[in-house]
Design an enzyme around this catalytic site. Structure first.
Site, PDB file in Angstrom:
ATOM      1  N   SER A   8      15.369  -4.632 -20.027  1.00 27.60           N
ATOM      2  CA  SER A   8      16.153  -4.085 -21.514  1.00 27.60           C
ATOM      3  C   SER A   8      16.213  -5.488 -22.600  1.00 27.60           C
ATOM      4  CB  SER A   8      18.052  -4.114 -20.784  1.00 27.60           C
ATOM      5  OG  SER A   8      18.538  -3.205 -22.341  1.00 27.60           O
ATOM      6  N   HIS A  33      12.476  -1.706 -22.157  1.00 30.14           N
ATOM      7  CA  HIS A  33      13.035  -0.982 -21.723  1.00 30.14           C
ATOM      8  C   HIS A  33      14.145  -0.892 -23.724  1.00 30.14           C
ATOM      9  CE1 HIS A  33      16.018   2.852 -19.596  1.00 30.14           C
ATOM     10  NE2 HIS A  33      16.918   0.972 -20.266  1.00 30.14           N
ATOM     11  N   ASP A  35      17.262   0.591 -24.841  1.00 28.76           N
ATOM     12  CA  ASP A  35      19.049   1.708 -25.057  1.00 28.76           C
ATOM     13  C   ASP A  35      19.334   1.330 -26.302  1.00 28.76           C
ATOM     14  OD1 ASP A  35      19.209   1.484 -22.639  1.00 28.76           O
ATOM     15  OD2 ASP A  35      19.267  -0.980 -22.179  1.00 28.76           O
ATOM     16  N   MET A  37      21.656   3.388 -28.616  1.00 31.14           N
ATOM     17  CA  MET A  37      23.255   3.826 -28.308  1.00 31.14           C
ATOM     18  C   MET A  37      24.014   4.070 -29.901  1.00 31.14           C
ATOM     19  SD  MET A  37      24.747   0.825 -25.688  1.00 31.14           S
ATOM     20  CE  MET A  37      23.740   0.654 -24.337  1.00 31.14           C
ATOM     21  N   HIS A  66      15.075   5.101 -24.004  1.00 32.69           N
ATOM     22  CA  HIS A  66      16.178   5.211 -23.529  1.00 32.69           C
ATOM     23  C   HIS A  66      17.962   5.798 -24.068  1.00 32.69           C
ATOM     24  CE1 HIS A  66      19.868   4.518 -20.402  1.00 32.69           C
ATOM     25  NE2 HIS A  66      19.880   5.894 -20.583  1.00 32.69           N
ATOM     26  N   MET A  68      21.125   6.913 -26.221  1.00 35.94           N
ATOM     27  CA  MET A  68      22.163   7.403 -25.270  1.00 35.94           C
ATOM     28  C   MET A  68      23.198   8.072 -26.474  1.00 35.94           C
ATOM     29  SD  MET A  68      22.791   3.686 -22.935  1.00 35.94           S
ATOM     30  CE  MET A  68      21.223   3.322 -23.261  1.00 35.94           C
ATOM     31  N   MET A 139      21.654   6.057 -13.157  1.00 36.22           N
ATOM     32  CA  MET A 139      22.329   4.838 -13.940  1.00 36.22           C
ATOM     33  C   MET A 139      23.425   4.442 -12.927  1.00 36.22           C
ATOM     34  SD  MET A 139      21.576   4.949 -17.105  1.00 36.22           S
ATOM     35  CE  MET A 139      22.684   3.923 -17.845  1.00 36.22           C
ATOM     36  N   ASP A 177      18.883   2.358 -12.995  1.00 42.72           N
ATOM     37  CA  ASP A 177      18.948   1.609 -14.794  1.00 42.72           C
ATOM     38  C   ASP A 177      20.439   1.026 -14.704  1.00 42.72           C
ATOM     39  OD1 ASP A 177      19.724   0.587 -16.951  1.00 42.72           O
ATOM     40  OD2 ASP A 177      18.667   2.459 -18.326  1.00 42.72           O
TER      41      ASP A 177
HETATM   42  C1  DX5 Z   1      23.053   0.489 -19.767  1.00 42.50           C
HETATM   43  C2  DX5 Z   1      21.992   0.332 -20.516  1.00 42.50           C
HETATM   44  C3  DX5 Z   1      21.081  -0.365 -19.344  1.00 42.50           C
HETATM   45  C4  DX5 Z   1      21.848  -1.696 -19.420  1.00 42.50           C
HETATM   46  C5  DX5 Z   1      20.986  -2.914 -18.845  1.00 42.50           C
HETATM   47  O1  DX5 Z   1      24.047   1.679 -20.686  1.00 42.50           O
HETATM   48  O2  DX5 Z   1      21.506   1.511 -20.330  1.00 42.50           O
HETATM   49  O3  DX5 Z   1      19.743  -0.423 -19.476  1.00 42.50           O
HETATM   50  O4  DX5 Z   1      21.419  -1.919 -20.814  1.00 42.50           O
HETATM   51  O5  DX5 Z   1      21.469  -3.859 -17.942  1.00 42.50           O
HETATM   52  P1  DX5 Z   1      22.462  -4.181 -16.675  1.00 42.50           P
HETATM   53  O6  DX5 Z   1      21.163  -4.783 -16.174  1.00 42.50           O
HETATM   54  O7  DX5 Z   1      22.504  -6.341 -16.886  1.00 42.50           O
HETATM   55  O8  DX5 Z   1      22.874  -3.683 -16.564  1.00 42.50           O
HETATM   56 ZN    ZN Z   2      18.701   2.197 -19.743  1.00 41.59          ZN
END
Ligand code: DX5
Ligand code: ZN
Length: 218
Positions: A8, A33, A35, A37, A66, A68, A139, A177
């Site tokens: 990530s 990956h 993320d 948000m 991903h 969010m 998750m 994840d």
């Molecule tokens: C959480 C994200 C994950 C996160 C993973 O909201 O979707 O991808 O960054 O980080 P670790 O592996 O540290 O839990």
């Molecule tokens: Zn993620």
């Protein structure tokens, strides 16, 4: 599918983003990956298109984004234009009509469609969708931040999902994840997960490349 690690980039050093991208290129990781948000679907804001573009310019492996975010259907085309190959939206951000539209758009734009579920969302909500999607993102933490502690009930959820996928004869893989590390990855793989996101387990290590190699089981 063999064990595939998707570091990530949220846990990368943003001051040295291209250096960390090259590290992933040279590592045993399978994908990047991303993320994304929005401060609405989750409390945190991570990064958007400019940062994804900077990663895409250097990445030599597939991008797994991903989302969010609320109203994910509004942004699918822009992720396709960036060259994203795997795109997941959250079940909780969509009603049935929206989810259907997201899956259709993702497929029409030539990407693989994933649906992510939060820790409190039961696996069973995905039964009607399994034959229409390419992967499920389970998750292991509440989305929003990296570095959180793995929620142990996730393991049972992965087992249930693997059975549901087999029962539906769906061609769908499971990505876990959040909170993934050496202590749980082998069991999750045994239960049927194939893709593992690693944020802190990869980038907080002294030697991220060695950490990714260990996670991949090499
Ligand atoms: C959480 C994200 C994950 C996160 C993973 O909201 O979707 O991808 O960054 O980080 P670790 O592996 O540290 O839990
Ligand atoms: Zn993620």
């Amino acid at each position: 599918m063999a064990r595939l690690i998707a570091p990530s980039m949220l846990s990368a050093d943003f001051g040295n983003l291209h250096r960390d991208c090259r590290l992933v290129n040279k590592s045993a990781a399978g994908w990047f990956h991303l993320d994304v948000m929005d401060g609405m679907f989750v409390p945190n804001i991570s990064f958007g298109f400019p940062v994804c573009k900077a990663i895409a310019e250097v990445a030599e492996k597939p991008l797994d984004a991903h989302l969010m975010i609320v109203e994910p259907w509004r942004y699918i085309e822009r992720f396709a234009k960036l060259g994203v190959q795997y795109l997941s939206v959250h079940y909780e951000a969509c009603n049935d009509r929206h989810l259907k539209d997201c899956i259709k758009q993702i497929h029409e734009l030539g990407m693989y469609a994933g649906v992510a579920i939060n820790p409190e969302t039961p696996a069973e909500v995905l039964i009607p969708w399994l034959r229409q999607i390419d992967y499920v993102v389970v998750m292991g933490v509440h989305p929003g931040y990296s570095g959180q502690k793995y929620i142990p009930e996730t393991t049972e959820k992965v087992a249930v999902l693997a059975e549901m996928i087999a029962g539906a004869e769906a061609d769908c893989f499971i990505e876990v994840d959040g909170g993934v590390g050496l202590s749980n990855i082998a069991e999750l793989e045994k239960l049927g997960a194939g893709v593992f996101v690693a944020g802190s387990a990869a980038f907080s290590a002294d030697d991220p490349k060695a950490a990714i190699r260990a996670l991949a089981g090499n």
